[in-house]
Design a protein around this motif. Structure first.
Motif, short mmCIF file in Angstrom:
data_model
loop_
_atom_site.label_atom_id
_atom_site.label_comp_id
_atom_site.label_asym_id
_atom_site.label_seq_id
_atom_site.Cartn_x
_atom_site.Cartn_y
_atom_site.Cartn_z
N THR A 49 0.84 -1.20 -0.03
CA THR A 49 -0.05 -0.12 -0.06
C THR A 49 0.72 1.33 -0.09
OG1 THR A 49 0.02 -0.23 2.51
CG2 THR A 49 -2.02 -0.99 0.89
N VAL A 50 2.00 1.11 0.14
CA VAL A 50 3.10 2.27 0.17
C VAL A 50 3.98 1.80 -0.89
CG1 VAL A 50 2.60 3.37 2.32
CG2 VAL A 50 4.56 1.83 2.09
N GLU A 51 4.56 2.80 -1.55
CA GLU A 51 5.68 2.58 -2.53
C GLU A 51 6.96 2.61 -1.62
OE1 GLU A 51 6.30 3.23 -6.31
OE2 GLU A 51 4.12 2.43 -5.96
N GLY A 52 8.08 1.82 -2.20
CA GLY A 52 9.28 1.86 -1.43
C GLY A 52 10.12 0.23 -1.72
N TYR A 53 11.15 0.17 -1.23
CA TYR A 53 11.73 -1.04 -1.50
C TYR A 53 11.95 -1.91 -0.10
CZ TYR A 53 12.93 0.70 -6.04
OH TYR A 53 12.83 1.41 -7.06
N SER A 54 12.00 -2.92 -0.09
CA SER A 54 12.27 -3.92 1.28
C SER A 54 13.42 -4.84 0.93
CB SER A 54 11.12 -4.58 1.40
OG SER A 54 10.54 -5.64 0.13
N TYR A 55 13.52 -5.57 -0.05
CA TYR A 55 14.55 -6.52 -0.26
C TYR A 55 14.91 -6.50 -1.68
CZ TYR A 55 16.79 -10.92 0.79
OH TYR A 55 17.61 -12.16 0.88
N THR A 56 16.17 -6.74 -1.99
CA THR A 56 16.76 -6.76 -3.28
C THR A 56 16.17 -7.61 -4.24
OG1 THR A 56 18.46 -5.08 -3.12
CG2 THR A 56 18.94 -6.76 -4.64
N ARG A 57 15.87 -8.76 -3.69
CA ARG A 57 15.41 -10.13 -4.72
C ARG A 57 13.97 -9.29 -5.24
NH1 ARG A 57 12.19 -13.55 -2.56
NH2 ARG A 57 13.22 -14.23 -0.68
N LEU A 58 13.01 -8.68 -4.42
CA LEU A 58 11.90 -8.12 -4.96
C LEU A 58 11.90 -6.90 -5.65
CD1 LEU A 58 10.07 -9.01 -1.48
CD2 LEU A 58 10.27 -10.40 -3.26
N GLY A 59 13.02 -6.08 -5.27
CA GLY A 59 13.22 -4.80 -6.19
C GLY A 59 14.33 -3.94 -5.55
N ASN A 60 15.07 -3.28 -6.24
CA ASN A 60 16.18 -2.49 -5.93
C ASN A 60 16.21 -1.11 -6.71
OD1 ASN A 60 19.01 -1.72 -6.91
ND2 ASN A 60 19.47 -2.84 -4.87
N PRO A 61 16.41 0.06 -6.03
CA PRO A 61 16.33 1.24 -7.18
C PRO A 61 17.09 1.33 -8.07
CG PRO A 61 17.11 1.82 -4.66
CD PRO A 61 16.87 -0.12 -4.86
N THR A 62 18.59 0.74 -8.14
CA THR A 62 19.34 0.76 -9.33
C THR A 62 18.57 -0.13 -10.65
OG1 THR A 62 21.34 0.84 -7.81
CG2 THR A 62 21.73 0.08 -10.06
N THR A 63 18.28 -1.34 -10.29
CA THR A 63 17.61 -2.22 -10.98
C THR A 63 16.16 -1.54 -11.68
OG1 THR A 63 18.51 -4.01 -9.76
CG2 THR A 63 16.57 -4.36 -11.33
N ALA A 64 15.54 -0.82 -10.92
CA ALA A 64 14.63 -0.26 -11.32
C ALA A 64 14.63 0.73 -12.28
CB ALA A 64 13.60 0.35 -10.20
N ALA A 65 15.76 1.76 -12.07
CA ALA A 65 16.06 2.73 -13.04
C ALA A 65 16.62 2.13 -14.40
CB ALA A 65 17.31 3.67 -12.71
N VAL A 66 17.08 0.98 -14.42
CA VAL A 66 17.41 0.24 -15.75
C VAL A 66 16.20 -0.29 -16.20
CG1 VAL A 66 18.73 -1.47 -16.96
CG2 VAL A 66 19.77 -0.28 -14.97
N GLU A 67 15.25 -0.67 -15.49
CA GLU A 67 14.04 -1.32 -16.11
C GLU A 67 13.22 -0.06 -16.76
OE1 GLU A 67 12.20 -2.94 -12.36
OE2 GLU A 67 13.07 -5.03 -12.78
N ARG A 68 13.23 0.87 -16.11
CA ARG A 68 12.33 2.23 -16.92
C ARG A 68 13.14 2.58 -18.08
NH1 ARG A 68 12.29 3.75 -11.38
NH2 ARG A 68 14.05 5.43 -11.54
N ARG A 69 14.45 2.57 -18.04
CA ARG A 69 14.95 2.89 -19.33
C ARG A 69 14.90 2.12 -20.59
NH1 ARG A 69 21.40 4.82 -18.69
NH2 ARG A 69 20.16 6.73 -18.22
N ILE A 70 14.93 0.61 -20.01
CA ILE A 70 14.72 -0.44 -21.21
C ILE A 70 13.14 -0.51 -21.69
CG2 ILE A 70 14.41 -2.88 -21.62
CD1 ILE A 70 16.92 -3.17 -19.61
N ALA A 71 12.24 -0.09 -20.53
CA ALA A 71 10.91 -0.19 -20.93
C ALA A 71 10.67 1.09 -22.27
CB ALA A 71 10.05 0.17 -19.85
N LEU A 72 11.05 2.25 -21.84
CA LEU A 72 11.16 3.13 -22.58
C LEU A 72 11.76 3.16 -24.08
CD1 LEU A 72 12.49 6.49 -20.71
CD2 LEU A 72 10.41 6.51 -22.21
N LEU A 73 12.94 2.67 -24.19
CA LEU A 73 13.64 2.35 -25.33
C LEU A 73 12.76 1.36 -26.25
CD1 LEU A 73 17.37 2.47 -24.52
CD2 LEU A 73 15.90 4.15 -25.40
N GLU A 74 12.15 0.34 -25.76
CA GLU A 74 11.18 -0.93 -26.28
C GLU A 74 10.00 -0.15 -26.53
OE1 GLU A 74 11.43 -3.44 -27.98
OE2 GLU A 74 13.16 -4.48 -27.01
N GLY A 75 9.55 1.27 -26.28
CA GLY A 75 8.18 1.66 -26.48
C GLY A 75 7.27 0.80 -25.74
#
Ligand SMILES: *Cc1c(COP(=O)(O)O)cnc(C)c1O
Length: 434
Positions: A49-75
């Motif tokens: 119910t709130v945004e944020g990270y808890s554990y790197t297997r579930l998400g990590n800000p460095t990984t998330a930045a790369v995910e956003r960039r790849i999604a953008l480039l793929e349209g």
């Protein structure tokens, strides 16, 4: 501002601003976990119910930045980064499949994926049929059964460069209510954006062109908002989920259902999380993607044209050549270039391939591709060694075939290296000195 171009987005897209220090590059968060401010925040993070990270297997800000960039480039609308390309294919497939289900795949695909489908999935009770004539829509339609959950193919298969007509296969998939998944590793979003051609899920080995420098492994899954997952036949997306209070993923997440399931259930539990350090290297690699791929594609075509003029060479499999059966498709679907991984076949068979490969100096003998350095591989004795002679013949992979992955070196240096290597092959009919 008008929509930004590809090369602008590859350096500006997806970065998060580091409010604490103002770092220009997305910081590398090498942390297994993230602190909860208090008792209630821990509960809210787990409840989602709130945004944020808890554990790197579930998400990590460095990984998330790369995910956003790849999604953008793929349209696309969303991407999920995982530890390897094989993990991307596995996670994407297991987000749509369960025991008893079926996949229809193009026959010409990456050998690791082929073995995953044919052998690992068979043990899970999942079957796959391969379409030999991927250009025939009726062949795809005939292979579809009531248990089929998705169609699969690669835009630029290797080593034969026998391109897939993605719009044609997408039409068959959608006529049967099925999503189409495309492995776009060799094309990269710079050369081809499968979501815009009708595909519903794109997977990548980020270890290749995206990372680009042969230092990190990674994989990506990208989706757009095009497919109506509520109308899909994948049980895990449309049946009530125990963690969603009786709702299904399709009801709870709508057009995000597939990627939400892939992220929250499959990747989170099977566990192929990318190392944040590797994610960082992939994010940095992507910043020069268009420059590298444009150069590598142009050099590869020049090398392919040169090889075609050589007496030692029987044939060259490059979709950019007029001699290629895929040439018309290349002009329609890959106008910016046809990639830099292709094959050529030496008249002298296995012995000529051995001599040429061993004589190359700038080309590294490696089972990898998309590197800034040029690479050479003999598929018949390596990646495809477990195939029978008949299967190799059917796939067009003869004993004299070498696969090249062209890097960013000066084209003349690569041609000179190939020329001296070809010169070590004994003339046909001449006695071979051991
Ligand atoms: C390399 C590759 C994969 C597998 O990726 P890894 O990162 O090595 O696990 C999948 N598909 C294609 C087309 C590839 O070239």
């Amino acid at each position: 501002m008008p929509e930004l171009g590809f090369s602008t987005q590859q350096v500006h897209g997806g970065v998060s601003t580091d409010r604490e220090h103002g770092a220009r590059v997305a910081p590398l968060h090498l942390s297994a976990g993230f602190v909860f401010d208090d008792f209630d925040q821990a509960e809210a993070r787990f409840a989602g119910t709130v945004e944020g990270y808890s554990y790197t297997r579930l998400g990590n800000p460095t990984t998330a930045a790369v995910e956003r960039r790849i999604a953008l480039l793929e349209g696309g609308t969303e991407a999920l980064l995982v530890g390897t390309g094989q993990a991307a294919v596995t996670v994407a497939a297991l987000s749509l499949l369960q025991a008893g289900d079926h996949v229809v795949s193009a026959n010409s695909i990456y050998e690791g994926t082929r073995n995953l489908f044919q052998h690992n999935f068979a043990r899970l009770g999942i079957t796959v049929d391969f379409v030999l004539d991927a250009a025939d829509p009726a062949a795809w339609a005939r292979a579809i059964t009531p248990s089929t959950r998705f169609l699969f193919g690669e835009g630029i298969p290797n080593p034969k460069n026998d391109l897939l007509d993605i719009p044609l296969v997408a039409e068959v998939a959608h006529a049967h209510g099925l999503p189409l998944m495309i492995d776009s590793t060799l094309a990269t979003p710079y050369l081809q954006r499968p979501l815009e051609l009708g595909a519903d899920v794109v997977v990548h080995s980020a270890s290749k062109f995206l990372a680009g420098h042969g230092t990190a492994l990674g994989g990506a899954i990208v989706t757009g908002g095009g497919f109506d997952w509520a109308a899909s036949s994948s049980a895990q997306l449309i049946e009530p989920d125990p963690f969603l209070a009786g709702a299904s993923f399709a009801e709870r997440h709508g057009r995000r259902a597939f990627i939400a399931y892939a992220r929250d259930v499959v990747a989170a539990r099977l566990g192929p999380a990318p190392a944040p350090f590797n994610a960082h290297l992939i994010g940095q690699g992507i910043e020069t993607l268009s420059l590298r791929v444009e150069r590598q594609s142009a050099t590869a075509l020049a090398v392919a044209r040169w090889l075609e003029t050589r007496d030692e060479v029987e044939s060259v499999d490059h979709a950019g050549l007029a001699s290629s059966p895929s040439h018309a498709l290349a002009r329609r679907l890959l106008p910016r270039g046809q990639g830099s991984v292709f094959a050529f076949t030496l008249r002298g068979g296995l012995e000529a391939a051995r001599r040429c490969s061993d004589a190359l100096v700038l080309f590294s003998r490696m089972t990898h591709l998309g590197d800034v350095r040029s690479l050479v591989l003999h598929p018949a004795t390596t990646t495809h060694a477990h195939r029978s002679p008949e299967q190799l013949h059917e796939a067009g992979i003869g004993p004299g075939l070498l696969r090249l992955s062209i890097g960013v070196e000066d084209p003349d240096d690569l041609l000179a290296d190939l020329e001296q290597a070809l010169a070590t092959i004994p003339a046909r009919g001449a006695a071979v000195t051991p």
